[in-house]
Scaffold this active site. Structure first.
Site, PDB file in Angstrom:
ATOM      1  N   ILE A 505       0.823  -1.218   0.000  1.00 28.90           N
ATOM      2  CA  ILE A 505       0.000   0.000   0.000  1.00 28.90           C
ATOM      3  C   ILE A 505       0.852   1.262   0.000  1.00 28.90           C
ATOM      4  O   ILE A 505       0.330   2.374   0.017  1.00 28.90           O
ATOM      5  CB  ILE A 505      -0.933   0.026   1.231  1.00 28.90           C
ATOM      6  CG1 ILE A 505      -0.130  -0.119   2.529  1.00 28.90           C
ATOM      7  CG2 ILE A 505      -2.005  -1.046   1.125  1.00 28.90           C
ATOM      8  CD1 ILE A 505      -0.966   0.011   3.792  1.00 28.90           C
ATOM      9  N   GLY A 509      11.791   5.489   1.626  1.00 30.66           N
ATOM     10  CA  GLY A 509      13.211   5.236   1.745  1.00 30.66           C
ATOM     11  C   GLY A 509      13.529   4.067   2.647  1.00 30.66           C
ATOM     12  O   GLY A 509      14.546   3.394   2.477  1.00 30.66           O
ATOM     13  N   GLY A 511      11.481   1.288   3.086  1.00 32.87           N
ATOM     14  CA  GLY A 511      11.101   0.030   2.465  1.00 32.87           C
ATOM     15  C   GLY A 511       9.639   0.033   2.070  1.00 32.87           C
ATOM     16  O   GLY A 511       8.981   1.073   2.022  1.00 32.87           O
ATOM     17  N   VAL A 513       5.548  -0.960   2.366  1.00 31.67           N
ATOM     18  CA  VAL A 513       4.522  -1.018   3.412  1.00 31.67           C
ATOM     19  C   VAL A 513       3.401  -1.921   2.917  1.00 31.67           C
ATOM     20  O   VAL A 513       2.878  -1.741   1.797  1.00 31.67           O
ATOM     21  CB  VAL A 513       3.956   0.380   3.735  1.00 31.67           C
ATOM     22  CG1 VAL A 513       2.926   0.293   4.862  1.00 31.67           C
ATOM     23  CG2 VAL A 513       5.082   1.335   4.115  1.00 31.67           C
ATOM     24  N   LYS A 527       5.687  -2.240   7.792  1.00 31.60           N
ATOM     25  CA  LYS A 527       6.743  -1.566   7.045  1.00 31.60           C
ATOM     26  C   LYS A 527       8.001  -2.436   7.128  1.00 31.60           C
ATOM     27  O   LYS A 527       8.574  -2.620   8.203  1.00 31.60           O
ATOM     28  CB  LYS A 527       7.011  -0.185   7.616  1.00 31.60           C
ATOM     29  CG  LYS A 527       8.055   0.616   6.810  1.00 31.60           C
ATOM     30  CD  LYS A 527       8.503   1.864   7.533  1.00 31.60           C
ATOM     31  CE  LYS A 527       7.443   2.933   7.530  1.00 31.60           C
ATOM     32  NZ  LYS A 527       7.982   4.215   8.090  1.00 31.60           N
ATOM     33  N   ASP A 623       9.927  15.754   9.482  1.00 31.83           N
ATOM     34  CA  ASP A 623       9.541  15.352   8.130  1.00 31.83           C
ATOM     35  C   ASP A 623       8.027  15.485   7.943  1.00 31.83           C
ATOM     36  O   ASP A 623       7.362  14.547   7.488  1.00 31.83           O
ATOM     37  CB  ASP A 623       9.997  13.914   7.856  1.00 31.83           C
ATOM     38  CG  ASP A 623      10.020  13.592   6.355  1.00 31.83           C
ATOM     39  OD1 ASP A 623      10.015  14.548   5.552  1.00 31.83           O
ATOM     40  OD2 ASP A 623      10.045  12.399   6.014  1.00 31.83           O
TER      41      ASP A 623
END
Length: 829
Positions: A505, A509, A511, A513, A527, A623
């Site tokens: 889905i 950076g 990996g 999910v 994740k 972020d």
């Protein structure tokens, strides 16, 4: 300091007449203590006080109570009219003497000393100087009472069948005295060993073994009510009004109930505090402030000052009973003590068995500050809606911990000896192990190392500095422990159908999910870090360290993690509708309404504000972007992806020096230039998100013309020209009220200020967004002329009133009068 009468001035009578009438009726004395010794000292006769009979002690040493020691009786022949009989006599100790009591039960007891000095038979009791010991512990040291009548009360655990109370004169010519004594058993669970909250600069943690402390009552306050005498208290206590301790009286408003409190199992009892305490309170005075104003009510109490660089420890017991709400779950507020956040988002409904007006109390352990004071503040929570911002307090007790410093010294010495012993033993053991290994190495030939499989080495294999913070965290888990977060790899494999690509889905950076379903039909997002890459190690450790200790409605929760088979896997709660970005552009999903967008922004702001203020140093996300704000099935926003997060600066620092990380288009330009990170960097990124929500376009779009590539720069140009409506998402053009758009644009503009010092806090942003929604829904504006986004009143929780009720240690102080003048006038918030 406690119960000083008869000189105490009568309180101002502002409570409902019916409450005053009820207070004249004696409470039902349902509590009967197992041990109940009441002595009229220095007299053969009995004396009555508040319907209690004090038995005369004996002049003959060795009798029922009076132990050996040189003492005399003293009677006041010139006592004032209406003076209690109990205070017309005294026992005077000319050398060390004592009383002894045979105890029927062990456990928590209350011990009270009555002192009322007078002159008679050549003795002036005002010049007496002495110490008092209970069970061998010095509770009163070199005590001298110059004027008035004083009752000193102590709460302590008695673990012997014989209790001795000694009076020890100070100096060769000194003497001691006492007018009356009380020793009686406290109710069951009066002092609990668990549940108290230790509050200091490092945050809040549980304080254990409270019953082992000797407590001296310093203040007992009936907040919002009149004086309560022992006649109306099942433990024969005096509660005084709070008028003299309110820092700013205009901030508080008295409220009262005519209904008896709804006592429930697990909550407070009439022995914890009488009915009249829970039937009155102080709430936020909204009559003299604008509807959407945020401020605190603050009480200040003088206590023992800090000694030797450390504050004197106190137990602060606060009493609450929601007598202001019309239904459950309407009242959320925060509690601050000495400027520290002591209880965030307090919901009285959740602490009771869901019955309105059900009394509870919360115990806090705090140290006095350098000035010798304790400040208690209550104010609205982030969870409070604009229309329902309120806070209340019904009662407060402050008790000094006697000899708590001495016990800490003893404890530290024990720890030191344990540490020394451990080091010595470790050195000896290490020497033996090294010797054995050397011997074995001589016997064996070295084996060649086998090639490692491609992937990450499990956490337990690392001992270096790159994982030192996580290792420390794993070694000292929180209340639930990190071990409870581990998910077996086999369970994850089964839940993801062996990482079926059809279940992907999202990706990043770190990996891929996957959508997955664990046992018991629990939907989660898995994740999985990219095998063969160690780039994600810091993110992996950060996510676990942060998410394992936070829980908030607007933050994605960590379900668990897996580190088996060289895998690094994080398991989160599944957020049904995915990233906010998908609902704004590029996915073909139905467009969000303006109201939905505002509510999503408000939810995300609440989550960010909790990160910034919910811990001693705070957490900076680093972020913030539309892909890291997820929406559940009800479109409730949840901030996600904490892999780049950092702890905020310490109290004596202004920033965190760190390498620049974040996402292009959302990055704070000041952080990029100076590499100095603050929570205002998150505020900048959130400002970009606000314009992204309004315009429904990416933060950076290289396909557009040069002046339109960067959303923040482009939107600011239109905002400064006063033409923001020209770039609004066409799907919501007809939905936004003009004033709502104006305030929204001003809020985003302030977030995007070039310098962090010019940006608002997330608390300010949240407040303004809630106000934007209020305008949108009601269309009614206050008469205020001040610009909400530019007129920002700052202060710390220790201010008597704070416009935000938020923890913002970096803001400059402002005087109480200055703050409140802006609250009660239309010119400011």
């Amino acid at each position: 300091m406690l119960q000083n009468f008869p000189s105490m001035a009568p309180p101002q009578m502002l409570v409902l007449p019916l409450i005053l009438l009820v207070s004249l009726i004696p409470s039902s004395f349902s509590f009967t203590p197992v041990d109940n010794y009441l002595l009229n000292c220095g007299s053969h006769a009995n004396a009555s006080l508040f319907n209690r009979i004090f038995t005369g002690d004996s002049t003959k040493p060795g009798s029922d109570y009076l132990a050996a020691g040189k003492s005399i009786t003293l009677a006041n022949q010139n006592s004032p009219p209406n003076s209690p009989t109990l205070y017309q006599t005294a026992r005077v100790f000319t050398s060390t003497g004592s009383y002894r009591f045979h105890m029927k039960s062990n456990g928590i007891h209350l011990v009270r000393f009555h002192f009322s000095p007078f002159s008679a038979q050549g003795f002036d009791l005002k010049s007496a100087k002495f110490s008092v010991l209970v069970g061998g512990n010095t509770l009163v040291k070199e005590f001298q009472l110059r004027n008035g009548t004083l009752i000193k009360e102590y709460i302590l655990k008695i673990e012997s069948n014989l209790l001795e109370i000694e009076f020890e004169p100070v100096g060769d010519s000194g003497f001691g005295f006492v007018n009356a004594l009380e020793v009686f058993t406290a109710p069951v669970d009066f002092i609990l060993d668990y549940g108290a909250r230790l509050v200091d600069s490092s945050g809040v943690e549980e304080y254990r073994n409270l019953s082992s402390q000797v407590l001296e009552t310093v203040y007992r306050i009936n907040v919002g009510g009149s004086k309560i005498t022992p006649f109306n208290d099942t433990l024969w206590r005096t509660w005084i009004p709070d008028d003299d301790y309110l820092v700013f009286k205009e901030a508080a408003k008295r409220v009262a109930s005519t209904h008896t409190p709804n006592y429930q199992k697990g909550g407070a009892t009439p022995e914890i505090a009488p009915d009249n305490v829970y039937m009155t309170a102080q709430e936020m005075n909204r009559d003299t402030s604008s509807l959407a104003s945020r401020f605190n009510i603050t009480w200040k109490f003088q206590v023992a000052p800090a000694v030797g660089g450390g504050g004197v420890r106190h137990l602060v017991r606060l009493h609450f009973c929601d007598i202001v709400s019309s239904a459950l779950n309407l009242l959320y507020f925060d509690v601050y003590i000495n400027g520290y956040s002591a209880y965030k988002d307090l919901d009285l409904s959740s602490l009771t068995v869901h019955v309105l007006a059900s009394p509870i109390y919360v115990d806090f352990v705090v140290d006095s500050d350098d000035s010798g004071s304790i400040e208690i503040s209550v104010g609205p929570s982030d969870l409070s809606s604009v229309m329902r911002m309120n806070a209340l307090l019904n009662g407060a007790e402050i008790m000094k911990m006697v000899n708590v410093m001495d016990s800490h010294v003893v404890h530290k010495r024990k720890i030191l000896w344990i540490l020394v012993g451990s080091i010595v033993g470790g050195v000896v053991l290490l020497s033996v192990v090294v010797g054995l290994l050397a011997f074995m190495c001589r016997k064996r030939k070295p084996k060649q190392k086998t090639a490692e499989s491609v992937g990450w080495t499990p956490l337990r294999m690392f001992g270096g500095s790159s994982l030192s913070r996580l290792s420390e965290a794993l070694a000292s888990p929180g209340s639930h422990g990190y071990l409870g977060l581990k998910v077996p790899f086999a369970d994850i494999q089964a839940a993801t159908n062996n990482f079926d690509r059809n279940l992907i889905i999202g990706s990043g950076g770190f990996g891929m999910v996957y959508k997955a379903t664990l046992k018991e039909n629990v939907k989660v997002a898995v994740k999985r870090g990219m095998p063969g890459s160690r780039q994600g190690l810091p993110e992996f450790q950060t996510e676990i360290a942060i998410l394992s200790k936070i829980r908030h409605r607007h933050l994605v929760s960590l379900v668990g993690f897996c580190e088996e088979n060289s895998e690094m896997i994080l398991v989160y709660e599944y957020v049904e509708k995915g990233p906010l970005k998908k609902h704004l552009y590029g996915s073909g999903l139905p467009p969000l309404s303006w109201k939905q967008r505002l509510e999503i922004c408000i939810g995300a702001a609440r989550g960010l504000h909790y990160l910034h203020t919910g811990f001693a140093q705070g957490i900076i996300h680093r972020d913030i972007k539309s892909t890291n704000i997820l929406l559940d099935e009800s479109y409730v926003a949840k901030v996600a992806d904490f892999g780049l997060s950092r702890s905020g600066p310490c109290l004596d620092e202004t920033h965190v020096s760190t390498g620049v990380k974040g996402s292009f288009g959302y990055l704070d330009p000041e952080y990029f230039r100076r590499q100095q990170l603050t929570d205002k960097s998150d505020v900048y990124s959130f400002g970009v998100v606000l314009f992204e929500v309004l315009c429904a376009r990416p933060a950076v779009d290289p396909q557009l013309t040069r002046e339109q590539v960067n959303l923040a720069e482009w939107a600011l140009e239109w905002q400064k020209k006063g033409m923001l409506e020209h770039i609004v998402d066409p799907h919501i053009v007809g939905q936004i009220k003009r004033e709502s758009l104006k305030k929204f644009g001003e809020t985003a503009e302030k977030c995007l200020a070039d310098y962090g010092v010019d940006r608002p806090t997330m608390g300010d942003v949240l407040w303004n967004l809630e106000y934007v929604l209020q305008i949108q829904e009601s269309g009614q504006l206050r008469e205020a002329t001040a610009d909400l986004t530019t007129t920002v009143v700052t202060g710390t929780p220790s201010d008597s009133i704070r416009t935000q009720g938020y923890h913002d240690n970096c803001n400059s102080d402002i005087s109480t009068s200055e703050v409140f003048s802006q609250l009660i006038n239309n010119e400011g918030r």
